[in-house]
Design a protein around this motif. Structure first.
Motif: not given
Lengths: 593, 496
Positions: A19-21, B138, B141-145, B148, B256-258
């Motif tokens: 996963l990319n964060t 998941i 394209p990407y997940v929030s910081n 996990l 991710v709120d974006r």
């Protein structure tokens, strides 16, 4: 239990690997932008919500803090605008006359009707361009665009729109429906697929606004009457679908420009007579639409004091004198292309000009007795013809208008004096008499809150190609564009002008509908608030340029699925100056510092 | 005296629950079936076919279980072990999201009804649902910081809730002697802070029975919650309401709120897919994320616009009812004036005058419903204030304010709670309707009414844009109504 932990651990490991964060992704990019205190307030209407959302998004991404002020309707929008409660206002402009001078004069000169700013250089350039012919003015307009858009950033151009029209081709012969770029719909040309229905079935059209400003052509210039007045009154010249000026379907048989671009001659035809309404139907008054009516109509069009609430005199101010030519020898002067005026006027006419008359009762084209009208402009101004083709140049009856407008303009009282063309005279069940005299293909018999009813003018070019095909036209007032589209789809209306971009698919997929598309002169732009000097935006050119370069027109066009075109200013659809606005966020950052 | 067997069958809540779960499961099977077949291409989608099959198996098994239950109850008067064992299979239904048969299976697995057990397995279900829904991120394209860590905590909660379910499946707190469990109660209470309100209720219930041990309180608590937990529609409503609330809390860590707020012109009007489970709207925003974010606003506005009139209306109603000779007429006639204006019209007028913002929206929606709460409260206070204990307090010389707020109001409050839970649904609809009309929150903010408004423009070409926010609104309102009905059954003294 242990096994579960192992499984969970493995799962987490895999996840972390793949996963990319959000911060991983952002590292490569420009990072977080400090929005600082660059707050801009955008004023707009609910109907432009989509544009406002795109603007908010683009400006936010470039470091602005955007506040939206969305007003539900045009009235409250104007109130907010007049109160100056905005930094940027979302506006649109349509050049209904199809000439570049009109596209800039009203907005960009310091004296214009809708002046956005006062700038001497802009005034100078606009006046210079107005005296030039098409091939010369491109450079001047380019300089103007460079000055007002890029150097000074008075406006932010967004896009040019297309026009789209849905036609029910099961009922209407689609080849008879024109979609001109500038001029309003041409009702007389429209025909049914089954021509036997011409006299029995009405043609049903739609219009959004049902409150009519005025049916006197010079007293209004807005969406409520443009189409209606264009079909109620004939003009000296017409615009083609691509904004060329022609005499076809107009009051003139031919027109020409004398050498020097200051004098314009029109040879009038003798087969248009005024219609009036009697007992709910149109009757031919037998009164010819002649040169006296033309002179009267154009004189009152250019005179700001001819009627109370004159809304269009600024379009006609360039005309200095309108006169009837009675001396045949005057036509021996030269035109720009070397022919004499007479040769130019006789081009393609069956019967040569034998005599000229200033009395319309003596006219008889078949025996060579004609009327010629001459218009002289204050400066050389070739674009005057575009203004004559506009609905405000419509010809009214001298006799009838003088009979109705008996009040003194200074003492006009809206409660007691009924002016010619007042909406109250055509209301159904009104106690006023319908006093309209139509010189155009149709005349309005009555209107109510739901529709306006028109019948064919029996004295309008009978026996020619321009004789109206369908005897009866009904214009339905449907404000909501979705309801209007439903009305088209279920056959309630036959033609819908102005299909929204996101509904093109629906019209195209419908078996009984055809979608017609043409470029329009409508440009949507953001105007900065240059009036309120307390606002930073009015005094800080860098800030305005930063806003300008934040806007990405490609994104907006993408949103409309390619159904919009780029724009640089309101002249973009009329003159290709070769300039282009490119979004540049690096430049924005530079400008903001 | 033994009851006739048919009477047992007719009155068995479990048997009714079985039917309810069967019907819902069947309906979902049919929905999945229609999704699995592409009419234009004439093809079967593999993944949808598998899901349909799983639902079909669950539904058929549920049908078998109904027959077994019927037989058991008619012949033996109680559910047999064989039926219980078979229903264990239905627990697997959760893997495809069939909470109806899973909830039923959990219920049948325990012989006696137990408040703690029911709350525990509903807590588990909520956690699993939240985990699964969050897991869809998941595919993005990407997940929030914080994705996990948040997911790990959620996973731990699932294991923890599972342990709780197993513990309470075996023991019964009523019998006493489980004082060690108070630690468990504390931890469960903490879990409530993730928004999983089942944790709060369960934690309090454990603490009540292990630490406080006040018999009269326990008795009232048991009576109320037993009535609710036995009512499967109310529990289902509660499940969805708590799920919505919890996911709107958890989404701060997992979403991710974006994706919900920023325009993305490269992905406009995309069909539902794994990355965009509900598709994308005309600005390329992920409708799935928008609906999750919208839950915050819809719930917050819905709850606040119910609490404000509840407090103000309740206060005014109590005064009017207690001082019936002096204040009553004046207060109630003034409120009648407000009552005479239709609520939504009043709201539109307020917003038109003060501009549209979330605060104004809350005020606008609250003002209109003050009179109805005042009327309900007044009617209750009128009857309660004539009772003996109020007379007794007066005779003892208690101050009037104390009598009103310590004796009268608490005893007239039950109908207010029922009314409130039934009107939250209306408030959610009113919020969405005003946004739909462009009068609520600003258009770019993900609110269910706003999302639906965008969807309504693409009803023919991209119907999913309207279907999903529509379903979200329907489910939340329906859940509040189910819950309200359950509360009324539990609180209404006339039904005792």
């Amino acid at each position: 239990m242990k096994r579960l932990y192992v499984l969970l651990g493995a799962f987490l490991l895999i996840l972390t690997g793949c996963l990319n964060t959000e911060s991983d992704v952002n590292e490569g990019g420009s990072g977080e932008i400090d929005s600082g205190d660059n707050t801009v307030e955008i004023l707009g209407m609910g109907s432009n919500e989509d544009d406002l959302n795109i603007l908010r998004d683009q400006l936010t991404k470039n470091g602005f803090n955007v506040k939206l002020n969305i007003q539900p309707d045009y009235g409250s929008f104007t109130t907010q605008k007049e109160a100056g409660n905005y930094d940027l206002a979302l506006n649109s402009w349509t050049t209904v006359t199809g000439n570049p001078d009109y596209a800039v004069r009203s907005l960009f000169t310091s004296e214009g009707d809708n002046s956005l700013f006062a700038d001497e250089r802009a005034d100078e350039l606009i006046n210079q361009a107005s005296t030039e012919l098409a091939d010369e003015y491109v450079e001047t307009y380019k300089e103007l665009e460079q000055h007002i858009v890029f150097d000074q950033a008075y406006i932010v151009p967004l896009y040019t729109s297309y026009k789209a029209q849905g036609v029910n081709h099961e009922i209407i012969d689609e080849s008879s429906v024109r979609l001109p770029k500038s001029r309003a719909a041409v009702w007389e040309a429209i025909d049914f697929t089954d021509t036997s229905k011409r006299d029995t079935e009405p043609l049903i059209l739609q219009q959004a606004i049902g409150t009519l400003t005025s049916l006197d052509p010079i007293k209004g210039n807005d969406g409520s009457i443009n189409t209606l007045n264009t079909n109620l009154y004939v003009r000296l010249v017409n615009l083609t679908d691509d904004d060329e000026i022609v005499s076809d379907g107009s009051l003139s048989l031919n027109h020409t420009i004398a050498e020097g671009n200051e004098e314009y001659y029109f040879l009038l035809r003798d087969d248009i007579e005024f219609a009036a309404v009697e007992d709910g139907t149109a009757v031919n008054t037998g009164e010819l639409v002649g040169a006296e009516d033309v002179v009267f109509s154009l004189e009152r069009a250019k005179n700001p004091n001819s009627v109370p609430d004159h809304r269009t005199y600024s379009l006609h101010e360039n005309m200095e004198e309108i006169s009837i030519v009675s001396d045949l020898s005057e036509l021996d002067g030269d035109t720009a292309d070397g022919r004499t005026i007479r040769e130019a006027l006789e081009d393609g006419i069956d019967q040569e000009i034998e005599a000229l008359t200033s009395d319309k009762t003596e006219v008889d084209n078949s025996s060579g007795v004609y009327q010629v009208v001459k218009v002289r402009t204050t400066n050389p101004f070739p674009q005057v013809l575009n203004y004559l083709a506009h609905q405000s140049g419509g010809i009214v009856s001298k006799e009838q208008v003088e009979k109705i407008n008996t009040y003194e303009v200074e003492d006009y009282d809206v409660n007691t004096d009924i002016a010619y063309g007042d909406q109250s005279t055509v209301l159904e069940d009104s106690d006023q008499e319908n006093t309209l005299y139509a010189s155009g293909p149709y005349i309005m018999t009555y209107k109510n809150d739901y529709e306006a009813h028109f019948v064919k003018n029996p004295g309008y070019m009978p026996g020619t190609d321009y004789e109206p095909n369908i005897s009866e036209v009904i214009v339905r007032f449907i404000e909501d564009s979705d309801s209007a589209l439903s009305a088209l789809r279920n056959g309630e209306i036959h033609i819908l002008n102005g299909v929204p971009e996101n509904k093109y698919d629906i019209v195209e997929e419908d078996d009984k509908l055809t979608l017609q598309q043409n470029e329009s002169n409508g440009v949507t732009y953001l105007a900065f608030n240059m009036e309120d000097k307390d606002r930073e935006i009015a005094t800080n050119t860098e800030l305005r340029q930063a806003v300008l370069y934040s806007i990405n027109q490609d994104d907006i066009i993408e949103y409309y699925h390619g159904n919009k075109m780029p724009a640089v200013s309101t002249i973009s659809p009329l003159v290709d100056t070769g300039l282009k606005l490119e979004a540049d966020s690096d430049k924005v950052k530079e400008l903001l510092q | 005296m033994t009851l006739p067997k048919t009477f047992i069958l007719k009155n068995s809540q479990k048997y009714k629950h079985a039917h309810f779960a069967f019907v819902l499961s069947l309906a979902l099977t049919i929905v999945c079936f229609f999704n699995a077949y592409d009419y234009q291409e004439g093809l079967w989608s593999v993944s949808w076919s598998i899901v349909t099959l799983a639902y079909l198996i669950g539904t058929v098994l549920q049908g078998v279980l109904i027959q077994l239950l019927k037989k058991d109850l008619r012949d033996k008067g109680e559910i047999q072990k064989r039926t219980r064992v078979l229903s264990t299979l239905q627990l697997l239904g959760i893997t495809v999201g069939n909470v109806f048969i899973t909830a039923f299976a959990f219920r049948v697995l325990r012989k006696e009804e137990s408040i703690e057990y029911t709350l525990a397995y509903y807590m588990l279900l909520t956690n699993i649902l939240i985990f699964t829904v969050s897991l869809f991120n998941i595919f993005k394209p990407y997940v929030s910081n914080t994705f996990l860590p948040s997911m790990s905590i959620l996973a731990l909660f699932i294991i923890f809730s599972l342990i709780t379910v197993i513990i309470f499946g075996k023991i019964d707190l009523i019998q006493g002697g489980y004082s060690k469990l108070k630690w468990l109660g504390g931890v469960v209470l903490l879990a409530g802070f993730t928004g999983n309100l089942f944790g709060f209720v369960l934690g309090y219930s454990i603490l009540l029975k292990t630490v406080i041990r006040d018999d009269s309180k326990i008795d009232r608590w048991n009576k109320f919650w037993l009535s609710i937990t036995k009512n499967f529609t109310a529990m289902l409503g509660l499940l969805f309401v708590i799920f919505t609330f919890s996911i709107s809390v958890i989404s701060y860590g997992t979403f991710v709120d974006r994706f919900a707020t920023e325009n993305n012109y490269a992905s406009m009007l995309m069909e539902p897919s794994l990355a965009y489970p509900f598709g994308t709207d005309d600005f390329g925003r992920d409708v799935f994320s928008r609906i999750i974010y919208g839950a915050r606003i819809s719930l917050t506005v819905g709850v606040i616009t119910t609490i404000i009139p509840l407090v103000i209306g309740g206060f005014l109603g109590a005064l009017a009812g207690y001082y019936k000779n002096t204040l009553d007429n004046v207060l109630m006639r003034i409120l009648d004036v407000i009552y005479a204006v239709p609520g939504i019209l009043l709201a539109i007028a307020i917003i038109a005058a003060f501009g549209s913002s979330t605060t104004n929206l809350i005020i606008a929606l609250s003002v209109g419903s003050i009179p109805t709460y005042a009327r309900t409260m007044r009617a209750n206070v009128l009857s309660v204030s004539n009772l003996e204990f109020v007379e007794a307090s007066k005779a003892l010389g208690e101050s009037e304010w104390k009598i009103i707020f310590k004796q009268v109001v608490p005893n007239s409050f039950a109908p207010m709670i029922v009314k409130a839970s039934l009107t939250i649904g209306t408030a959610v609809i009113a919020t969405s309707s005003l946004s739909f009309l462009g009068l609520g929150v600003e258009p770019h903010i993900p609110e269910w009414g706003n999302i639906l408004k965008v969807g309504s423009m693409y009803l023919e070409t991209n119907p999913y844009l309207a279907i999903f926010p529509g379903i979200a609104i329907i489910l939340l309102v329906l859940s509040f109504n189910f819950l309200g009905d359950g509360l009324r059954d539990a609180l209404d003294p006339k039904l005792d």
